[in-house]
Design an enzyme around this catalytic site. Structure first.
Site, mmCIF file in Angstrom:
data_model
loop_
_atom_site.group_PDB
_atom_site.id
_atom_site.type_symbol
_atom_site.label_atom_id
_atom_site.label_comp_id
_atom_site.label_asym_id
_atom_site.label_seq_id
_atom_site.Cartn_x
_atom_site.Cartn_y
_atom_site.Cartn_z
ATOM 1 C CE LYS A 1 -3.836 1.910 2.783
ATOM 2 N NZ LYS A 1 -4.654 1.653 3.992
ATOM 3 C CB SER B 1 -7.874 3.492 3.161
ATOM 4 O OG SER B 1 -6.999 2.941 4.141
ATOM 5 C CB SER C 1 -8.158 0.616 6.176
ATOM 6 O OG SER C 1 -8.841 1.843 6.275
#
Length: 528
Positions: free
Chosen positions: A114, A193, A217
């Site tokens: 990420k 996210s 997330s």
């Protein structure tokens, strides 16, 4: 009957994100055969050990698949940046293998990270244009992954600033990376996210990926994209080198197509780090092999509490959960209906904690790593100066609220942090586990994905993971079902440091259901 395959639900109307214009039809995955599709890490290692595969070949195959599906075809937009050194790193690991120098189960395995996790030579932007050229050193967990032999393939897109910029943000969208698409229905949300990490794993763009979570997330995008997501106990994995929201709740965790692959990643990622005091609270050995807990009879004799709630009213969720309960019982588990006595009572306190910790933690991170912006206020100003790119879909009210928050020494913050953790942990999860003598709790992770609508934020159906997130306890989402082709996840939660037990339970459930189905890249209305 395995209802995980085709549960009935309400059809949703096509809604494009930005306009009514449709792009060309996406590539049919059947036209893009991929020899390593759905191949787990242990199988890839077996091929390498037999001399049938090397890391350069595997890395190149994933890069070609990214070009075919992420940059073209359905244009998943999951990968925000590729590592220019990936093939060189893979070649070096192949040379080590030829010399008999194996680093472990991840040797030569390509992974994605990420884009709020530091990894040279790539940028670490959090999806923001303010940090598009910011290249800090490797985060501690990346150092561990490289030492374990992983090839860092690239970075994944995310909800900008990990969904902490606006209360009306669009999950999976960032100014730097654009909109990540759900591979099961391109017109629908991937949740966030850690959107890009989940989508990339679901679409076989890498062997596995790393996401981060403050509250949902990892597990929400895992559930909505049909993969496994493991959110560890806070302190099991170092947060050093990761753009922060909250030191009380932040953690990185593995995202994979199987529980076994998630356990292999967690084994490499977990460890004490002097730069992150939370890791000093880790009990027992600093090194633990989580793959040793892949027990195909892990559910036998276990006592599991089932949490029912408003999510049961979402299309297809109740029959999917009923089927999951049946699987648990058939495997020998005792299943007990339970409720959390403090459910959601921590929410106001949690928001107070997040606003204070985001302001303080982000300033510390940006200053320490010599970023081009140094605090929340300068990011707010940057966004206003670049409103045509940064503020085109939603504002920055959460950042503006954080800028007004007090210091970490304020009585309001201290009281809120104590209250939130007590309500979610000792008086929430722990109280139920103790009262019913339970090994774990299960619940639907969230509902199915919703259509993306510009300017309207997320039509979020709710989630079951809040208590574990606020308490800092582990949660693990595993594929449970599909409703109209959209995945649902089953969430396992436990007390602090209960990852071995959760892996054991989730692995047995996964092996009995095999609920994951690869995406078909379907669409009702393509995102332009």
């Amino acid at each position: 009957m395995v209802i995980a395959i085709a549960l009935a639900g309400c059809a949703q109307s096509p809604v494009p994100l930005l306009s009514q214009a449709h792009a060309a039809a996406p590539a049919d995955p059947r036209d893009t055969p991929f020899v390593y599709a759905e191949t787990d890490i242990s199988a890839l290692q077996a091929q390498m050990a037999a001399g049938e595969l090397d890391s350069v070949t595997l890395t190149r195959a994933y890069l070609e698949r990214i070009a075919h599906l992420d940059r073209a075809g359905p244009r998943l937009n999951a990968v925000i940046e590729l590592n220019p050194d990936a093939l060189k790193d893979a070649a070096a690991l192949d040379a080590e293998r030829r010399r008999g120098q194996l680093r472990g189960p991840l040797h030569g395995i390509p992974l994605l990270l990420k884009d709020n996790i530091g990894a040279r030579p790539m940028s670490t932007s959090g999806g923001s244009l303010a940090l598009a050229r910011f290249r800090p050193d490797d985060a501690f967990l990346v150092t561990r992954l490289r030492a374990a032999g992983a090839v860092i393939l690239g970075k994944t897109n995310l909800s900008e600033w990990a969904n902490f910029r606006s209360s009306q943000s669009v999950s999976g969208w960032s100014a730097r990376g654009g909109q990540t698409r759900n591979p099961y229905r391109l017109s629908h949300s991937p949740c966030g996210s850690s959107s890009g990490s989940a989508v990339a794993v679901a679409a076989n763009l890498a062997a596995a990926a790393v996401g981060t979570e403050t509250d949902g997330s990892i597990v929400c995008p895992a559930a909505m994209n049909g993969v496994v997501g493991l959110k560890p106990t806070v302190g099991l994995v170092s947060r050093e080198g990761i753009i922060p929201i909250s030191f009380s709740q932040d953690t990185a965790g593995p995202m994979a197509r199987s529980v076994a692959d998630a356990a292999a990643l967690l084994t490499a990622m977990a460890g004490r780090d002097a730069a992150d005091p939370a890791t000093a609270t880790m009990p027992g050995r600093a090194v633990y092999d989580y793959t040793a807990r892949l027990n195909p009879n892990g559910l036998r004799g276990a006592r599991i509490g089932v949490l029912h709630g408003p999510l049961d009213q979402q299309p297809g969720v109740a029959p999917a959960l009923d089927h999951a309960i049946g699987v648990l019982r058939d495997a020998g588990a005792v299943v007990v209906p339970v409720t959390l006595p403090t459910q959601d009572q921590w929410e106001d306190a949690e928001q107070t904690v997040l606003l204070h910790e985001f302001k303080a933690g982000l300033q510390r991170y940006l200053t320490t790593h010599k970023a081009p912006v140094r605090d929340v206020e300068s990011i707010i100003a940057f966004n206003r100066d670049h409103a045509d790119k940064e503020l085109v879909l939603f504002g920055q009210d959460r950042m503006e609220a954080a800028a007004q928050a007090g210091s970490l020494g304020s009585p309001d913050y201290i009281a809120a942090r104590t209250l939130a953790r007590r309500l979610a942990g000792p008086e929430g999860i722990d109280a139920v586990l103790k009262a019913e003598r339970l090994d774990a709790l299960v619940a639907p992770t969230t509902g199915t994905a919703w259509p993306l609508r510009a300017g309207q934020g997320d039509a979020f159906p709710g989630g079951s993971y809040g208590a574990a997130a606020v308490a800092g306890y582990p949660s693990l989402s595993v594929p449970m079902a599909h409703v109209n082709g959209l995945p649902l996840g089953l969430l396992f939660m436990g007390t602090a440091w209960s990852e071995p037990k959760l892996i054991e339970l989730a692995y047995d459930y996964e092996q009995r259901t095999r609920a994951r189905r690869p995406p078909r890249f379907g669409t009702e209305a393509l995102l332009p």
